[in-house]
Write an enzyme that holds these catalytic residues in place. Structure first.
Site, PDB file in Angstrom:
ATOM      1  CD  GLN A  66       1.162  -8.510  -2.380  1.00  0.00           C
ATOM      2  OE1 GLN A  66       2.024  -9.613  -2.998  1.00  0.00           O
ATOM      3  NE2 GLN A  66      -0.316  -8.774  -2.619  1.00  0.00           N
ATOM      4  N   GLY A 103      -4.473  -4.504  -4.132  1.00  0.00           N
ATOM      5  CA  GLY A 103      -5.307  -3.968  -4.573  1.00  0.00           C
ATOM      6  C   GLY A 103      -4.697  -2.184  -5.457  1.00  0.00           C
ATOM      7  CG  HIS A 104      -1.750  -2.035  -7.092  1.00  0.00           C
ATOM      8  ND1 HIS A 104      -0.752  -2.751  -8.380  1.00  0.00           N
ATOM      9  CD2 HIS A 104      -1.376  -2.624  -6.451  1.00  0.00           C
ATOM     10  CE1 HIS A 104       0.261  -3.838  -7.760  1.00  0.00           C
ATOM     11  NE2 HIS A 104      -0.198  -3.447  -6.464  1.00  0.00           N
ATOM     12  CE  LYS A 124       2.497  -2.424  -4.698  1.00  0.00           C
ATOM     13  NZ  LYS A 124       2.844  -1.644  -3.027  1.00  0.00           N
ATOM     14  CG  ASP A 169      -1.615  -1.086   1.549  1.00  0.00           C
ATOM     15  OD1 ASP A 169      -2.396  -1.628   0.032  1.00  0.00           O
ATOM     16  OD2 ASP A 169      -2.002  -1.724   2.210  1.00  0.00           O
TER      17      ASP A 169
HETATM   18  P1  IMP Z   1      -2.043 -13.070   2.094  1.00  0.00           P
HETATM   19  O1  IMP Z   1      -1.144 -12.305   1.295  1.00  0.00           O
HETATM   20  O2  IMP Z   1      -3.251 -12.443   1.628  1.00  0.00           O
HETATM   21  O3  IMP Z   1      -2.200 -14.196   2.381  1.00  0.00           O
HETATM   22  O4  IMP Z   1      -2.012 -12.340   3.340  1.00  0.00           O
HETATM   23  C1  IMP Z   1      -0.996 -12.472   3.967  1.00  0.00           C
HETATM   24  C2  IMP Z   1      -0.252 -10.795   4.393  1.00  0.00           C
HETATM   25  O5  IMP Z   1      -0.458 -10.310   3.598  1.00  0.00           O
HETATM   26  C3  IMP Z   1      -1.623 -10.437   5.447  1.00  0.00           C
HETATM   27  O6  IMP Z   1      -0.589  -9.115   6.680  1.00  0.00           O
HETATM   28  C4  IMP Z   1      -1.998  -9.882   4.700  1.00  0.00           C
HETATM   29  O7  IMP Z   1      -2.708  -8.569   5.193  1.00  0.00           O
HETATM   30  C5  IMP Z   1      -1.076  -8.613   4.048  1.00  0.00           C
HETATM   31  N1  IMP Z   1      -1.103  -8.042   2.615  1.00  0.00           N
HETATM   32  C6  IMP Z   1      -1.272  -9.595   1.025  1.00  0.00           C
HETATM   33  N2  IMP Z   1      -1.135  -8.350   0.084  1.00  0.00           N
HETATM   34  C7  IMP Z   1      -1.863  -6.971   0.590  1.00  0.00           C
HETATM   35  C8  IMP Z   1      -1.157  -5.915   0.003  1.00  0.00           C
HETATM   36  O8  IMP Z   1      -1.528  -6.175  -1.461  1.00  0.00           O
HETATM   37  N3  IMP Z   1      -1.337  -4.762   0.613  1.00  0.00           N
HETATM   38  C9  IMP Z   1      -1.240  -4.775   2.147  1.00  0.00           C
HETATM   39  N4  IMP Z   1      -0.633  -5.903   2.510  1.00  0.00           N
HETATM   40  C10 IMP Z   1      -1.213  -7.193   1.659  1.00  0.00           C
END
Ligand code: IMP
Length: 426
Positions: free
Chosen positions: A223, A40-41, A16, A13
């Site tokens: 991420q 989520g971009h 990007k 977040d």
């Molecule tokens: P997962 O990727 O859904 O398995 O989540 C693992 C961790 O990564 C969690 O703490 C999520 O909140 C975090 N996470 C996954 N994708 C994002 C993102 O795009 N932005 C921020 N945090 C993310």
């Protein structure tokens, strides 16, 4: 300058989506290399806001080709919704949006298992998008890949049956849940295959050809570095390699062809889900940052945890990614706060670290040493002058790298290019 990688340096977040959007116009191709619909971009063009979970944000530039690379896990449902959203908004995807056949499919079982697992072990706060289980199946070598959907019928069925049987057993044994109706799973995959067929292409070969002919390619990370499965705050991480190195195996790019690594960081820090966060704030500071920055998840809507800028963590991530150029986002959010606390070093017992070896330092145990930095006004932030420019120069000094671009708002034109090492097309 064949390949440029764009990565986030915090816990995701960092903005990007917007930065890839404004950079994309200078590239022939934009390729996503890891993650899935957990991302989520958000991109704002004029009055329109687009949220992309899977498709690279470069698609909003009509002359750019975009691809989902082999390292991505693809949720068919989300991808079809995203394509439909683009069609409805009049954005052409035919002949310019591609999915690599080696990318892994996220099946409905994966999303269920992700949610059940969260409940079972108290959860690490995943997005419940099935990301971990899909990457697990890939490592277990039972995953279904996009290309499998187009194999001759008997082989296709064999692979599908194997993936379904494996996941059904897991649902039953670990979670005590009934299987999903096989016909439904098969039917929705067939419908997906039909719709996605015109977009399936060897993305790796395509970009190698572009490179051979002198074209430039942007590799889009999702991420942030703090969520890297090896180097992040394990186990509170995602399941893929979010670092720039992940671009080589996630998009099939020879490492020596990557000549630029753009590291994006926010003027403060946020985190979604559980895990250590040394500079986290609470109370009034938290609400102030969250409301000014509108820090709510683009994928899950969850309020994000907020904190002050953390220079030791940033230095570590800059080193791991081999960042060549920095982009600072959301500087405007800090306007009006004077002074601004900045995390300068970690203290553990009697030892102080400015470049912490995070493999050794337990982030839940560190105390952060803050220095109050002079603040700046809204006007200074937007124009990037006076106190705001001084703030950015101080950051450059402390991080030892140029800040090429500063973003001061959600729209494409809300940015200042300080150095021409990054090409921007707005
Ligand atoms: P997962 O990727 O859904 O398995 O989540 C693992 C961790 O990564 C969690 O703490 C999520 O909140 C975090 N996470 C996954 N994708 C994002 C993102 O795009 N932005 C921020 N945090 C993310």
């Amino acid at each position: 300058m064949p390949y440029t990688v764009v990565v986030g340096l915090q816990w995701g977040d960092e903005g990007k989506g917007k930065i890839v959007d404004v950079m994309a116009g200078a590239y022939a191709w934009v390729v996503r290399f890891q993650g899935g619909a957990n991302a989520g971009h958000t991109v704002q063009v004029g009055d329109e806001t687009y949220i992309f979970h899977l498709i690279p944000s470069g698609l909003l530039h009509p002359d750019v080709q975009v691809g989902i690379g082999p390292g991505v896990v693809v949720d068919p449902e989300v991808l079809l919704q995203e394509l439909e959203m683009l069609r409805q908004r009049g954005i052409e995807v035919q002949g310019r949006f591609w999915v690599d056949p080696r990318s892994t499919l996220v099946l409905p079982y994966h999303k269920l298992q992700d949610a059940f697992e969260e409940e079972k072990r108290g959860g690490i706060g995943t997005t419940r998008r099935g990301i971990g289980p899909a990457y697990r199946d890939r490592a277990q070598r039972v995953a279904l890949r996009v290309g499998d959907l187009f194999l001759p019928e008997s082989e296709r069925n064999h692979r599908l049956e194997r993936a379904m049987a494996w996941n059904e057993e897991l649902l039953a044994c670990r979670y005590g849940k009934p299987p999903l109706p096989r016909e439904e799973v098969r039917g929705s995959l067939e419908a997906f295959a039909e719709q996605i067929r015109p977009h399936v292409r060897d993305v790796v070969h395509a970009v190698h050809e572009v490179d051979r002919k002198g074209g430039e390619i942007l590799l889009e990370g999702a991420q942030g570095a703090g969520l890297d499965v090896t180097f992040g705050t394990y186990p509170f991480v995602t399941s893929s390699h979010t670092l720039a190195g992940g671009a080589t195996v996630g998009a099939g790019v020879p490492p020596h062809r990557i000549t630029k690594v753009v590291g994006i960081f926010k003027a403060y820090v946020t985190r979604v889900g559980r895990g250590p966060f040394p500079t986290e704030v609470s109370g009034e500071d938290e609400s102030w940052l969250r409301e000014r920055g509108q820090e709510y998840g683009a994928t899950t809507g969850r309020p994000r945890r907020c904190g002050w800028l953390d220079l030791p963590f940033l230095r570590y991530m800059i080193a791991l990614n081999g960042v060549t150029d920095l982009v600072l986002t959301k500087l405007d959010v800090l306007a009006g706060r004077d002074p601004i606390p900045v995390g300068m070093a970690y203290r553990v017992g009697h030892q102080t670290w400015t470049h912490p070896p995070l493999g050794e330092v337990d982030l839940t145990q560190v105390e952060v040493e803050y220095t109050p930095w002079p603040g700046f006004s809204e006007q200074e932030a937007v124009a990037l002058e006076g106190g705001a420019e001084a703030y950015v120069q101080a950051l450059e000094e402390h991080l030892g790298l140029p800040v090429a671009v500063v973003s001061t708002g959600p729209r494409r034109r809300d940015l200042k290019v300080r150095r021409s090492t990054i090409k921007i097309v707005v």
